[in-house]
Design a protein around this motif. Structure first.
Motif, mmCIF file in Angstrom:
data_model
loop_
_atom_site.group_PDB
_atom_site.id
_atom_site.type_symbol
_atom_site.label_atom_id
_atom_site.label_comp_id
_atom_site.label_asym_id
_atom_site.label_seq_id
_atom_site.Cartn_x
_atom_site.Cartn_y
_atom_site.Cartn_z
ATOM 1 N N SER A 1 0.816 -1.213 0.000
ATOM 2 C CA SER A 1 0.000 0.000 0.000
ATOM 3 C C SER A 1 0.851 1.265 0.000
ATOM 4 N N VAL A 2 0.264 2.365 -0.519
ATOM 5 C CA VAL A 2 0.922 3.668 -0.456
ATOM 6 C C VAL A 2 0.783 4.311 0.914
ATOM 7 N N PHE A 3 -0.080 3.778 1.775
ATOM 8 C CA PHE A 3 -0.379 4.459 3.035
ATOM 9 C C PHE A 3 0.812 4.609 3.973
ATOM 10 N N PRO A 4 1.751 3.659 4.034
ATOM 11 C CA PRO A 4 2.929 3.921 4.870
ATOM 12 C C PRO A 4 3.701 5.170 4.445
ATOM 13 N N ALA A 5 3.664 5.501 3.160
ATOM 14 C CA ALA A 5 4.329 6.735 2.707
ATOM 15 C C ALA A 5 3.634 7.956 3.287
ATOM 16 N N TYR A 6 2.289 7.886 3.450
ATOM 17 C CA TYR A 6 1.549 8.998 4.045
ATOM 18 C C TYR A 6 1.965 9.200 5.498
ATOM 19 N N ARG A 7 2.247 8.093 6.182
ATOM 20 C CA ARG A 7 2.551 8.166 7.617
ATOM 21 C C ARG A 7 4.026 8.425 7.899
ATOM 22 N N SER A 8 4.847 8.374 6.858
ATOM 23 C CA SER A 8 6.296 8.516 7.041
ATOM 24 C C SER A 8 6.728 9.974 6.894
ATOM 25 N N MET A 9 7.712 10.358 7.700
ATOM 26 C CA MET A 9 8.311 11.679 7.532
ATOM 27 C C MET A 9 9.397 11.600 6.472
ATOM 28 N N HIS A 10 9.319 12.472 5.497
ATOM 29 C CA HIS A 10 10.333 12.551 4.455
ATOM 30 C C HIS A 10 11.226 13.756 4.728
ATOM 31 N N VAL A 11 12.515 13.572 4.522
ATOM 32 C CA VAL A 11 13.459 14.655 4.778
ATOM 33 C C VAL A 11 13.087 15.871 3.934
ATOM 34 N N HIS A 12 13.074 17.012 4.568
ATOM 35 C CA HIS A 12 12.801 18.276 3.868
ATOM 36 C C HIS A 12 14.008 19.192 4.007
ATOM 37 N N PRO A 13 14.432 19.814 2.924
ATOM 38 C CA PRO A 13 13.977 19.625 1.547
ATOM 39 C C PRO A 13 14.872 18.620 0.825
ATOM 40 N N ALA A 14 14.306 17.586 0.302
ATOM 41 C CA ALA A 14 15.046 16.557 -0.434
ATOM 42 C C ALA A 14 14.211 16.118 -1.632
ATOM 43 N N VAL A 15 14.868 15.483 -2.601
ATOM 44 C CA VAL A 15 14.150 15.098 -3.821
ATOM 45 C C VAL A 15 13.072 14.055 -3.548
ATOM 46 N N ASN A 16 13.203 13.303 -2.465
ATOM 47 C CA ASN A 16 12.202 12.277 -2.164
ATOM 48 C C ASN A 16 10.804 12.857 -1.965
ATOM 49 N N GLU A 17 10.730 14.145 -1.672
ATOM 50 C CA GLU A 17 9.417 14.774 -1.528
ATOM 51 C C GLU A 17 8.627 14.750 -2.838
ATOM 52 N N VAL A 18 9.320 14.653 -3.965
ATOM 53 C CA VAL A 18 8.625 14.576 -5.247
ATOM 54 C C VAL A 18 7.777 13.310 -5.296
ATOM 55 N N LEU A 19 8.376 12.185 -4.896
ATOM 56 C CA LEU A 19 7.646 10.919 -4.906
ATOM 57 C C LEU A 19 6.570 10.901 -3.825
ATOM 58 N N GLU A 20 6.893 11.420 -2.648
ATOM 59 C CA GLU A 20 5.911 11.487 -1.562
ATOM 60 C C GLU A 20 4.660 12.239 -2.019
ATOM 61 N N ARG A 21 4.849 13.379 -2.630
ATOM 62 C CA ARG A 21 3.706 14.207 -3.022
ATOM 63 C C ARG A 21 2.969 13.637 -4.234
ATOM 64 N N ALA A 22 3.666 12.884 -5.072
ATOM 65 C CA ALA A 22 2.963 12.177 -6.145
ATOM 66 C C ALA A 22 1.984 11.173 -5.552
ATOM 67 N N MET A 23 2.388 10.529 -4.467
ATOM 68 C CA MET A 23 1.493 9.581 -3.800
ATOM 69 C C MET A 23 0.328 10.299 -3.119
ATOM 70 N N PHE A 24 0.527 11.564 -2.770
ATOM 71 C CA PHE A 24 -0.541 12.355 -2.150
ATOM 72 C C PHE A 24 -1.539 12.909 -3.174
ATOM 73 N N SER A 25 -1.197 12.825 -4.455
ATOM 74 C CA SER A 25 -2.001 13.510 -5.473
ATOM 75 C C SER A 25 -2.770 12.544 -6.363
ATOM 76 N N LEU A 26 -3.103 11.379 -5.844
ATOM 77 C CA LEU A 26 -3.804 10.369 -6.638
ATOM 78 C C LEU A 26 -5.158 10.881 -7.103
ATOM 79 N N ALA A 27 -5.448 10.673 -8.387
ATOM 80 C CA ALA A 27 -6.687 11.177 -8.991
ATOM 81 C C ALA A 27 -7.029 10.287 -10.185
#
Length: 487
Positions: free
Chosen positions: A429-455
């Motif tokens: 599931s993508v849900f563990p990514a929602y619950r995980s803290m991603h280092v800010h500011p780092a490139v991994n936030e691109v993938l994190e936010r893609a998972m937040f923008s499902l449509a």
């Protein structure tokens, strides 16, 4: 006739199995057959040396962008010969060390020749005939060289001899626009060659999502000529040069590109025509790839196959995984099935491309959602002035199960691992990514936010169309220029 407990074809991933067994069974008798440099394709003429030369190319690419950050840089020279010698000498030194270690073990006989089956479980190696109780067919693959009139006479290089080049060819045509062709083309372009990529399919990187391929084409067109939908139909000599003739597969225009060297990267070919596995009862498909079941057993008992030889996923990390499956099934008495639901890959150019799992076209008729996010909309992307690159995720609509991830942009080959791990959890599931803290500011936030923008997928149609239109504009400019020079 010598009798062995195991006959292993190849010194790549097959040696993972052999090494494990030698640590457990002191009386094992093993024959290892290798008709190329010891260590396998990845070490000696594939993954390792190519990534070694691509890192200097990455540095050159960064230097090209220096002016965007008000840095005035002058490159006084590139020692192409030193770069190539470094990569070649390093891997061949490793190859020699592996060969010495194999020869030191009294339980192994190394046959530096081509093995050819002559009967059931029976192989001809040079002037000898050997027989094995169990056989590992890790026979790899070799470059597929298209039957193009004049190509043999004009001469060309493949990954088999590319790393022996010591002089940078000023002009290069690359036949094939997938992983190998793109990596070699990018490297040569960054070293200073004028590179033309010729791909007969409608898109370069044709196994990627269309929008990834189109953006990649736009980016690469800034420093090389990228020509999809063109099939090479002839090569001829012109003095010291070579002329590559390509016909359009859609509009039938004809291009003639004058070059100093040709790189053939048009795919891979099975080695079964050399090893003749059918003589021992092993079936192959119409292209010679060895047929295996979900346990990697061939159609002949006590013969297993893995890696390129089975023609499924031709990546070293897949071959290593498959060698573990063979080990447990062939020698530990277990029944482990192969699992290809999360096979990752990457193209190590700039921009990097990485993907794992399903593409949208494979999910037609199913309920799924898609998320995109642009690098430029994160703090790190802003810092890098990255305007166009993105991460894309595909998930099952009802459950949130991650089905696929596709990234084009800086550090894509590293970023993709978050999705690989998620796809190998119990729920996937993508849900563990929602619950995980991603280092800010780092490139991994691109993938994190893609998972937040499902449509719903149609929400992104405008983005896809924009990327395609941009690529078509770049392609049209390239074709106009090449057609003018062909006349």
């Amino acid at each position: 006739m010598k009798q062995y407990d195991i006959i292993a074809f190849g010194t790549g991933s097959a040696m993972n199995i052999v090494s494990e067994l030698l640590g457990q069974r002191p009386r094992l008798r093993v024959a290892v057959i290798e008709n190329g440099p010891v260590g396998g394709i990845c070490l000696t003429r594939g993954c390792i040396p190519s990534k070694m030369i691509l890192y200097p190319a990455e540095i050159m690419h960064s230097i090209r962008r220096a002016k965007d950050f008000w840095i005035d840089v002058e490159v006084k020279g590139v020692d192409f010969s030193k770069i190539m010698s470094w990569a070649y000498d390093e891997v061949m030194g490793e190859s020699r060390m592996i060969e010495e270690n194999i020869r030191r073990d009294p339980r192994i006989d190394l046959y530096r020749t081509t093995g050819e089956f002559v009967d059931e479980y029976t192989v001809k190696v040079g002037d000898e005939i050997i027989k094995g109780e169990k056989i590992l067919l890790c026979t790899g693959s070799r470059p597929l060289v298209p039957n193009i009139p004049g190509l043999e006479e004009a001469g060309y290089v493949t990954n088999e001899n590319f790393f022996t080049l010591r002089k940078l060819p000023p002009r290069v045509a690359v036949i094939g626009g997938s992983y190998i062709g793109l990596e070699f083309g990018f490297f040569l372009a960054m070293m200073g060659s004028h590179v033309t990529i010729l791909e007969m399919l409608p898109r370069i990187a044709p196994l990627e999502e269309p929008e990834v391929s189109y953006l990649l084409e736009s980016d690469l067109s800034e420093f090389m000529d990228v020509v999809p939908s063109h099939r090479v139909v002839e090569v001829r000599r012109k003095g010291e040069s070579k002329v590559v003739v390509a016909e359009g597969t859609e509009d039938h225009d004809t291009l003639e590109v004058e070059v100093d060297e040709i790189v053939v990267a048009a795919g891979r070919k099975s080695n079964s025509d050399i090893t003749k596995p059918e003589r021992t009862g092993v079936k192959t498909d119409e292209n010679g790839w060895i047929i295996v079941n979900e346990y990697l057993e061939t159609t002949k008992p006590n013969i297993w196959a893995c890696g390129d030889a089975i023609g499924k996923h031709m990546f070293k990390h897949v071959a290593n995984y498959e060698s573990q499956v063979v080990y447990y099934n062939a020698f530990r008495g277990q029944r482990v099935k192969v699992d290809y639901h999360a096979v990752p890959h990457a193209i190590f150019i700039q921009p990097e491309v990485a993907a794992v799992g399903a593409k949208e076209e494979e999910l037609r008729g199913k309920e799924y959602v898609v998320g995109y996010y642009l690098y430029k909309d994160t703090a790190k992307g802003l810092a890098m002035k990255d305007e166009h690159h993105f991460a894309k995720v595909i998930a099952e609509e009802e459950t949130g199960r991650l089905l696929g991830t596709h990234i084009i942009g800086p550090y894509a080959s590293s970023m993709i691992h978050e999705s690989i791990v998620l796809m190998n959890t119990r729920e996937q599931s993508v849900f563990p990514a929602y619950r995980s803290m991603h280092v800010h500011p780092a490139v991994n936030e691109v993938l994190e936010r893609a998972m937040f923008s499902l449509a719903p997928p149609e929400q992104w149609d405008d983005l896809k169309e924009h990327l395609k239109e941009h690529a078509m504009e770049a392609r049209e400019r390239t074709l106009r220029r090449l057609l003018r020079s062909s006349k």
